[in-house]
Design a protein around this motif. Structure first.
Motif, short mmCIF file in Angstrom:
data_model
loop_
_atom_site.label_atom_id
_atom_site.label_comp_id
_atom_site.label_asym_id
_atom_site.label_seq_id
_atom_site.Cartn_x
_atom_site.Cartn_y
_atom_site.Cartn_z
N PHE A 203 0.84 -1.19 0.00
CA PHE A 203 0.00 0.00 0.00
C PHE A 203 0.87 1.24 0.00
O PHE A 203 2.07 1.17 0.27
N THR A 211 -6.94 1.39 6.85
CA THR A 211 -8.33 1.52 6.41
C THR A 211 -8.74 0.28 5.62
O THR A 211 -9.88 -0.15 5.70
N ASN A 212 -7.83 -0.28 4.86
CA ASN A 212 -8.16 -1.49 4.11
C ASN A 212 -8.37 -2.69 5.03
O ASN A 212 -9.19 -3.55 4.75
N LEU A 214 -9.53 -2.34 8.16
CA LEU A 214 -10.82 -2.05 8.81
C LEU A 214 -11.99 -2.36 7.89
O LEU A 214 -13.03 -2.84 8.32
N GLY A 215 -11.81 -2.04 6.61
CA GLY A 215 -12.88 -2.24 5.65
C GLY A 215 -13.01 -3.69 5.20
O GLY A 215 -13.88 -4.01 4.40
N HIS A 217 -10.88 -5.43 3.43
CA HIS A 217 -10.32 -5.74 2.11
C HIS A 217 -9.07 -6.60 2.23
O HIS A 217 -8.71 -7.30 1.30
N ASN A 230 -5.85 4.63 17.57
CA ASN A 230 -7.26 4.68 17.99
C ASN A 230 -7.89 3.30 18.01
O ASN A 230 -8.59 2.93 18.94
N GLN A 231 -7.65 2.58 16.90
CA GLN A 231 -8.30 1.29 16.74
C GLN A 231 -7.74 0.26 17.70
O GLN A 231 -8.46 -0.60 18.18
N LEU B 140 -15.01 3.30 4.32
CA LEU B 140 -14.27 2.05 4.56
C LEU B 140 -14.58 0.99 3.52
O LEU B 140 -13.79 0.09 3.27
N SER B 141 -15.76 1.11 2.90
CA SER B 141 -16.14 0.06 1.95
C SER B 141 -15.38 0.18 0.63
O SER B 141 -15.54 -0.63 -0.25
N PHE B 142 -14.54 1.20 0.52
CA PHE B 142 -13.73 1.34 -0.69
C PHE B 142 -12.38 0.67 -0.52
O PHE B 142 -11.51 1.15 0.20
N GLY B 143 -12.21 -0.44 -1.19
CA GLY B 143 -10.92 -1.13 -1.20
C GLY B 143 -10.31 -1.01 -2.57
O GLY B 143 -10.85 -0.31 -3.43
N PRO B 144 -9.21 -1.70 -2.82
CA PRO B 144 -8.55 -1.61 -4.13
C PRO B 144 -9.47 -1.83 -5.34
O PRO B 144 -9.41 -1.06 -6.28
N GLU B 146 -12.67 -1.27 -5.69
CA GLU B 146 -13.57 -0.12 -5.84
C GLU B 146 -12.80 1.09 -6.36
O GLU B 146 -13.27 1.82 -7.23
N PRO B 270 -10.12 8.30 1.40
CA PRO B 270 -8.75 8.76 1.57
C PRO B 270 -7.98 8.66 0.25
O PRO B 270 -8.08 7.67 -0.46
N PHE B 324 -11.63 7.96 12.30
CA PHE B 324 -10.68 6.87 12.56
C PHE B 324 -9.34 7.38 13.11
O PHE B 324 -8.52 6.60 13.52
#
Lengths: 342, 503
Positions: A203, A211-212, A214-215, A217, A230-231, B140-144, B146, B270, B324
């Motif tokens: 990345f 973020t990836n 957390l999401g 991915h 934080n997390q 957060l639902s945006f990954g590579p 997307e 981001p 976050f």
């Protein structure tokens, strides 16, 4: 007539704007030189330093390395009794700054930032310099790497992770900052010792990897733990192991790789270096000043605020570390196919 | 209602004289930074960070945030007046904005940029105040995968930037190729650097766009034999006559709203940045706008949409930071650093542990947006006077500004060479009627697109289905396909039209 006056007014206001621009761009130089503390600080007999010193930073203003150098400059000027300017010279993974420092006299008035990423760059030959081109003066701080998973991950401890990877080669999506860099290197060390296969998803930054993670991915991120502070504190992210020697004061609940039986102690350190040929007594003088800074309560507060581990090595210790790191990292890069074919 | 209550308490702090003063300083510096090309908000923030030490954290952060969103306001000024984009986000504004200035409508363009920025900034803030939580989830639902499709959509938008589709495509591809210069972050190897250390981190963006637009324009003007310079005559310089007319407003209001939505949503993601948002907002106008055929000829929608979008981005970009503790842009990264300097850990805990602080900062942003409008409207009168300066006086000044601007980005003389080389390229493009905006878009998208694509394929171990496996990436893929087909269809239709006309 009126028009000419207006035009002249405009041109002059443009000139004023230009001047403002150059003042802003030339930045902290003017600020530091007017600092009162500079004149009242104790003057050393030896002579050095007799004029302002420049700290060159190879990353852009506002980066963690830049904040480190600015804080260091701020506290060191009081010890040395001379103003210190901070200049950012980015480009070429630090090569631009290194070339600039090399073009300056080796008189101790130009000091360059340095980090553990330099040893990667030298091992990879992506900068046209070698470790011998510089004298490593001191390291101050370091950040470890840690293996992170989401709260809902079935992987509760490092053992689970390693077992899973052994049973399912490339079975988890593992990522982190950069390709052939520090975090991948830490994972590689673990792979070597625990013997499993993994695909690395690089990345653009640690934050990006978090973020990836957390999401959902990716399944596992290898990160600088403060990136996800934080997390980690809220429990959204669990750290399985950390690459410090002893448990980190900031993450006391996270076991070290060492505790888990894998001798992996790796830190991405930050420090300063100067051009080769700089006289030893000047380096000693700098080191004296830096030693005092490292004990300064202001410095300690900065270290805690930014969750930095103390990592004090003198010139000799740091030089040895750099040599060892270059050799280790070259082995890793060769194995991973990151080195240019000759 | 708790939110409203908190916000009101926040206004209590923001409306003290210190609150007002530091917000005013922030937005004024921000405007200045936005107007001056090369000096970006992130560098300014980093330089001013030590100065703020010792201030009350609320006021310090209010000031720094003011610089951040203030800079997006100022960015349009040089784009419109001088065809000189100082930030990546204001490249699109040059297209119609500068043409408007050449038609004597600079005031209206600057006015709608200011109003659009104000509206977008305020709507963005309201959305941030009340919807931060669900929006954080969406980001957060945006990954590579997307991101890959989002960037593909941006690339399709390149077609909307120029009237000559083929030339636009050529330039977009050139931009994509230029974007590959530097160190490839997936393999770590160097590409097209020819051993030049300065190229290892890629071409610096600011010198490239300043060169392509401003320097190219100046060289071109010098070669034109016609009377240049103070070409705009017979224009009233009274402020009332400069502002957008009722007609302008009726054309602009929907583009502003659409631009705001696009900008804000992209801002929460981001790393996508103000430039992609501005380009996408423009292409949305090309697709659905009332006067879509006239875009690119100097109409007000071409300013209203991207300027609203790039301001809405700044509000959106605060969401990852505050939800976050993860900064999505270089500038918010420095804001995060500033918070840490005060011992305030950026992230969701701020709302719990330091609620009064955070609401006060948010309140100052509302006030700052009003200040920016009040500050920028009278300035329009002054800015427009610039157009009265004869070209032979203005050109050297602009050249000096661009050179200093290019140098100050990295303190590196190499960037000045980049500026000049791209200035010459910009001139060649202009002479041969090749549009430069698609090149810029290609360059912006290149790196992100390639990396997201490769990252996705690493994740799926080479399986292409990853691009349609999540609802968002599926929806984006369909959108890309539709946009692509529509573009191809309209291209052949117009070509047929031309041919039958010619025959």
């Amino acid at each position: 007539m009126k028009r000419i006056v207006q035009v002249r007014k405009l041109v002059s206001s443009l000139v004023v704007m230009l001047l403002l621009l150059s003042v802003l761009a030339g930045c902290s130089g003017s600020k530091t030189s007017t600092d009162k503390t500079a004149s009242t600080a104790p003057q050393q007999k030896s002579g050095y330093p007799t004029k302002p010193i420049t700290f060159v930073v190879w990353s852009s203003a506002g980066s963690p390395l830049d904040l480190f150098m600015r804080k260091l400059a701020d506290l060191t000027k009081k010890e040395l009794g001379q103003p210190i300017m901070v200049e950012n010279r980015t480009g070429g993974n630090g090569a631009a700054a290194m070339a600039y420092v090399n073009s300056q006299p080796a008189d101790g008035y130009t000091v360059l930032s340095t980090t553990g990423s330099l040893t990667f760059a030298i091992a990879k030959e992506s900068v046209p310099f070698k470790a011998d081109d510089f004298i490593f003066v001191k390291s101050f701080q370091a950040e470890p790497s840690a293996i992170a998973v989401r709260k809902d991950s079935p992987l509760k401890a490092l053992e689970n992770f390693i077992d899973y990877m052994k049973k399912h080669p490339n079975g988890l999506k593992i990522g982190g900052y950069a390709s052939g860099g520090f975090h991948q290197y830490v994972l590689y060390r673990l792979q070597q010792k625990a013997n499993f296969e993994a695909t690395w998803i690089p990345f653009e930054g640690g934050a990006d990897a978090v973020t990836n993670l957390l999401g959902g991915h990716i399944d596992v991120a290898v990160i600088t733990p403060s990136t996800a502070l934080n997390q980690v504190q809220s429990g959204a992210i669990r750290l399985l192991a950390i690459s410090t020697d002893k448990r980190s004061p900031y993450f006391p609940d996270v076991p070290t790789f060492k505790e888990k039986g894998y001798d992996i102690v790796e830190m991405l350190w930050r420090g300063v270096m100067v051009k080769k040929g700089t006289p030893a007594e000047l380096i000693q003088r700098l080191n004296q000043a830096f030693d005092k800074v490292a004990q300064n309560p202001d410095w300690k507060k900065y270290m805690t605020d930014y969750k930095q581990e103390e990592y004090l090595l003198d010139s000799q210790g740091l030089t040895e570390l750099v040599k060892r790191e270059i050799a280790d990292r070259r082995a890793f890069l060769e194995k991973g196919g990151f080195l240019k074919k000759k | 209602m708790e939110v409203l209550n908190n916000l009101l308490t926040g206004f209590g702090v923001a409306l003290t004289w210190q609150g007002l003063l530091y917000t005013l300083i922030g937005v004024t510096v921000g405007t200045l930074v936005g107007v001056l090309p090369g000096l970006g908000p992130s560098a300014t923030l980093a330089l001013l960070l030590p100065v703020t030490f010792g201030l009350d954290p609320t006021f310090a952060i209010a000031m720094l945030a003011g610089i951040y969103y203030g800079a997006e306001y100022g960015g349009s000024t040089t784009s419109i007046l001088l065809n000189l984009p100082g930030e990546a986000g204001s490249v699109v504004t040059c297209l119609d904005g500068n043409l408007m200035a050449k038609k004597g409508r600079a005031g209206a363009a600057l006015g709608i940029a200011a109003f659009g920025s104000f509206i977008a900034g305020t709507i963005g803030l309201i959305a941030f105040t009340f919807m931060a939580h669900p929006l954080a989830k969406w980001s957060l639902s945006f990954g590579p995968p997307e991101y890959s499709m989002l960037m593909m959509l941006g690339l399709v938008a390149a077609a909307s930037l120029s009237r000559d589709k083929v030339k636009g495509l050529v330039m977009a591809i050139l931009g994509l190729l230029l974007g590959t210069i530097g160190t490839d972050t997936v393999s770590g190897s160097e590409r097209f650097t020819f051993g030049i250390a300065n190229l290892m981190s890629g071409l610096s963006f600011i010198p490239v766009i300043m060169g392509l637009f401003a320097v190219g324009d100046i060289i071109n003007n010098f070669t034109e034999t016609s009377e240049t310079g103070a070409s705009v005559t017979g224009v009233s310089y009274r402020l009332r006559d400069l502002l957008p007319t009722r007609e302008d407003w009726s054309y602009s209001i929907w583009p502003i709203i659409r631009g705001t939505v696009v900008g804000f949503l992209l801002g929460t993601l981001p790393g996508s940045g103000a430039a992609v948002a501005a380009f996408l907002a423009y292409s949305v106008e090309r697709a659905v706008g009332r006067r879509r055929q006239l875009l690119g000829t100097g109409i007000i929608e071409g300013v209203a949409a991207p300027e609203s979008a790039n301001n809405a981005v700044t509000a959106g970009a605060m969401i990852p930071l505050f939800s976050f503790g993860i900064p999505g842009t270089p500038t918010t990264a420095i804001l995060a650093g500033a918070l840490m300097m005060y011992g305030l850990q950026p992230g969701p805990f701020l709302f719990v542990n330091h609620a009064s602080f955070i609401w006060a900062v948010i309140a100052t942003m509302y006030i700052g947006n009003v200040m920016l409008l009040v500050l920028n409207l009278p300035l329009i009168g002054l800015w427009v006077q610039l157009l009265k300066v004869p070209f032979y006086l203005l050109a050297p000044v602009v050249l000096v500004i661009t050179v200093i601007g290019a140098f100050s980005v990295n303190n590196n003389i190499f960037d000045v060479w980049i500026l000049l080389i791209f200035g010459f390229l910009g001139y060649l493009a202009k002479k041969n009627k090749y549009p430069v905006a698609p090149l810029v878009l290609g360059m912006i998208i290149s790196k992100k697109l390639e990396q997201s694509l490769r990252r996705s394929l690493l994740m799926s171990l080479g399986d292409l289905r990853i691009f349609v496996s999540s609802p968002i990436s599926l929806a984006l893929s369909i959108l890309v396909a539709v946009a692509l087909l529509a573009t191809i269809f309209s291209f052949f239709k117009s070509k047929k039209g031309v041919r039958t006309q010619g025959a």
